[in-house]
Design a protein around this motif. Sequence first.
Motif, mmCIF file in Angstrom:
data_model
loop_
_atom_site.group_PDB
_atom_site.id
_atom_site.type_symbol
_atom_site.label_atom_id
_atom_site.label_comp_id
_atom_site.label_asym_id
_atom_site.label_seq_id
_atom_site.Cartn_x
_atom_site.Cartn_y
_atom_site.Cartn_z
ATOM 1 N N MET A 88 44.384 41.245 23.455
ATOM 2 C CA MET A 88 43.644 40.724 24.605
ATOM 3 C C MET A 88 42.143 40.776 24.310
ATOM 4 N N PRO A 89 41.427 39.644 24.419
ATOM 5 C CA PRO A 89 39.969 39.694 24.261
ATOM 6 C C PRO A 89 39.365 40.704 25.229
ATOM 7 N N SER A 90 38.406 41.480 24.751
ATOM 8 C CA SER A 90 37.834 42.545 25.573
ATOM 9 C C SER A 90 37.217 42.009 26.861
ATOM 10 N N SER A 91 36.730 40.755 26.836
ATOM 11 C CA SER A 91 36.126 40.185 28.039
ATOM 12 C C SER A 91 37.171 39.915 29.118
ATOM 13 N N TRP A 92 38.371 39.471 28.723
ATOM 14 C CA TRP A 92 39.430 39.270 29.718
ATOM 15 C C TRP A 92 39.938 40.618 30.231
ATOM 16 N N LYS A 93 39.938 41.614 29.361
ATOM 17 C CA LYS A 93 40.313 42.955 29.817
ATOM 18 C C LYS A 93 39.328 43.437 30.877
ATOM 19 N N ARG A 94 38.052 43.214 30.628
ATOM 20 C CA ARG A 94 37.033 43.602 31.599
ATOM 21 C C ARG A 94 37.208 42.840 32.908
ATOM 22 N N SER A 95 37.575 41.569 32.817
ATOM 23 C CA SER A 95 37.817 40.760 34.010
ATOM 24 C C SER A 95 38.920 41.365 34.868
ATOM 25 N N LEU A 96 40.012 41.769 34.235
ATOM 26 C CA LEU A 96 41.119 42.384 34.967
ATOM 27 C C LEU A 96 40.689 43.700 35.606
ATOM 28 N N GLU A 97 39.993 44.522 34.840
ATOM 29 C CA GLU A 97 39.541 45.804 35.376
ATOM 30 C C GLU A 97 38.670 45.604 36.615
ATOM 31 N N LEU A 98 37.768 44.642 36.553
ATOM 32 C CA LEU A 98 36.870 44.391 37.680
ATOM 33 C C LEU A 98 37.624 43.878 38.903
ATOM 34 N N ALA A 99 38.682 43.110 38.689
ATOM 35 C CA ALA A 99 39.474 42.628 39.821
ATOM 36 C C ALA A 99 40.093 43.797 40.581
ATOM 37 N N TYR A 100 40.575 44.804 39.859
ATOM 38 C CA TYR A 100 41.153 45.984 40.519
ATOM 39 C C TYR A 100 40.069 46.836 41.179
ATOM 40 N N ILE A 101 38.957 47.012 40.494
ATOM 41 C CA ILE A 101 37.863 47.798 41.074
ATOM 42 C C ILE A 101 37.345 47.134 42.346
ATOM 43 N N ASN A 102 37.171 45.818 42.305
ATOM 44 C CA ASN A 102 36.677 45.113 43.488
ATOM 45 C C ASN A 102 37.700 45.118 44.621
ATOM 46 N N HIS A 103 38.975 45.091 44.278
ATOM 47 C CA HIS A 103 40.014 45.237 45.305
ATOM 48 C C HIS A 103 39.818 46.558 46.039
ATOM 49 N N TYR A 104 39.605 47.613 45.290
ATOM 50 C CA TYR A 104 39.394 48.937 45.884
ATOM 51 C C TYR A 104 38.150 48.936 46.772
ATOM 52 N N ILE A 105 37.070 48.325 46.288
ATOM 53 C CA ILE A 105 35.819 48.278 47.051
ATOM 54 C C ILE A 105 36.006 47.512 48.361
ATOM 55 N N ILE A 106 36.709 46.385 48.301
ATOM 56 C CA ILE A 106 36.947 45.587 49.509
ATOM 57 C C ILE A 106 37.693 46.406 50.556
ATOM 58 N N THR A 107 38.713 47.130 50.130
ATOM 59 C CA THR A 107 39.484 47.924 51.097
ATOM 60 C C THR A 107 38.621 49.011 51.721
ATOM 61 N N LYS A 108 37.725 49.601 50.948
ATOM 62 C CA LYS A 108 36.855 50.643 51.493
ATOM 63 C C LYS A 108 35.882 50.062 52.515
ATOM 64 N N VAL A 109 35.333 48.893 52.227
ATOM 65 C CA VAL A 109 34.439 48.241 53.188
ATOM 66 C C VAL A 109 35.204 47.892 54.460
ATOM 67 N N ASN A 110 36.407 47.341 54.301
ATOM 68 C CA ASN A 110 37.211 46.940 55.464
ATOM 69 C C ASN A 110 37.595 48.127 56.336
ATOM 70 N N GLU A 111 37.741 49.288 55.725
ATOM 71 C CA GLU A 111 38.062 50.488 56.497
ATOM 72 C C GLU A 111 36.891 50.930 57.374
ATOM 73 N N LYS A 112 35.680 50.628 56.930
ATOM 74 C CA LYS A 112 34.486 51.159 57.589
ATOM 75 C C LYS A 112 33.873 50.212 58.608
ATOM 76 N N GLN A 113 34.002 48.910 58.384
ATOM 77 C CA GLN A 113 33.336 47.975 59.287
ATOM 78 C C GLN A 113 33.996 46.603 59.220
ATOM 79 N N PRO A 114 33.908 45.836 60.300
ATOM 80 C CA PRO A 114 34.472 44.481 60.301
ATOM 81 C C PRO A 114 33.531 43.504 59.602
ATOM 82 N N VAL A 115 34.031 42.811 58.620
ATOM 83 C CA VAL A 115 33.237 41.806 57.906
ATOM 84 C C VAL A 115 34.125 40.597 57.626
ATOM 85 N N ASN A 116 33.492 39.494 57.288
ATOM 86 C CA ASN A 116 34.188 38.356 56.695
ATOM 87 C C ASN A 116 33.885 38.348 55.203
ATOM 88 N N TRP A 117 34.791 37.773 54.429
ATOM 89 C CA TRP A 117 34.605 37.702 52.986
ATOM 90 C C TRP A 117 34.627 36.245 52.532
#
Length: 230
Positions: free
Chosen positions: A1-30
């Motif tokens: 796997m090219p390291s850049s695509w690996k980084r892309s996947l990692e960021l998708a999971y990290i951002n998923h986690y971040i979105i859930t934390k924001v949604n827990e704290k306040q109402p927003v649109n995305w």
Amino acid sequence: MPSSWKRSLELAYINHYIITKVNEKQPVNWLLLDLGLENVAEEYINQALDNLLIGFNRLFKYKSVKQATLGYFRMLDIFKQDERYHPNIHVLLPTLKSYFQGRYYIKHDKWLELWSKALGVNSNLYVKVKVVQSKDDNPLILKRMEQGLSALFDASETKRPTEDKKIIETRRLIGYSRLLKSEVDRLLPDVSFYLDIDNLCTDDTIANAAFDRMLAWHPGLRSEETNPFI
């Protein structure tokens, strides 16, 4: 796997986690916002990338954008097809909860106008805006989340050709600001925590839908049209 695509996947999971934390704290649109240029010749690509990033920073200082948004995650994605380049900035954008109900709403045509103003360019512009909404195929998204983790752990890592680095090595491919930056600063240093399905709130269908879209995002230069591992 090219390291850049690996980084892309990692960021998708990290951002998923971040979105859930924001949604827990306040109402927003995305929103998912794409801002780019089309059909850039090779001799102009470095200048175009400089202008793209400068224009992006200028755009998010405009009053109408700053008032409506709460921060961003952005990724510079450069798709090369034959001898032409198509640089694009993908943006994960939390907005005010009242974004669609009042004076803060920015229509597609207005985004295009503001992007043109920020770049000082009137042609070959690319703007796409999509609201993140819960999707009916949530079970399929969860399956892709599991497949992505398997791909991360099972695939061997390869590097891009050296000549590719000349275009991207001096540029920050990703960035966070304001609300999302504050969440990033709270993350654990061990990225493996966010690559465990048990540590992700998969009941958050908004985060799941955003994750599914972000699988197509890529940091840096690529020639593949889609993520080859999902």
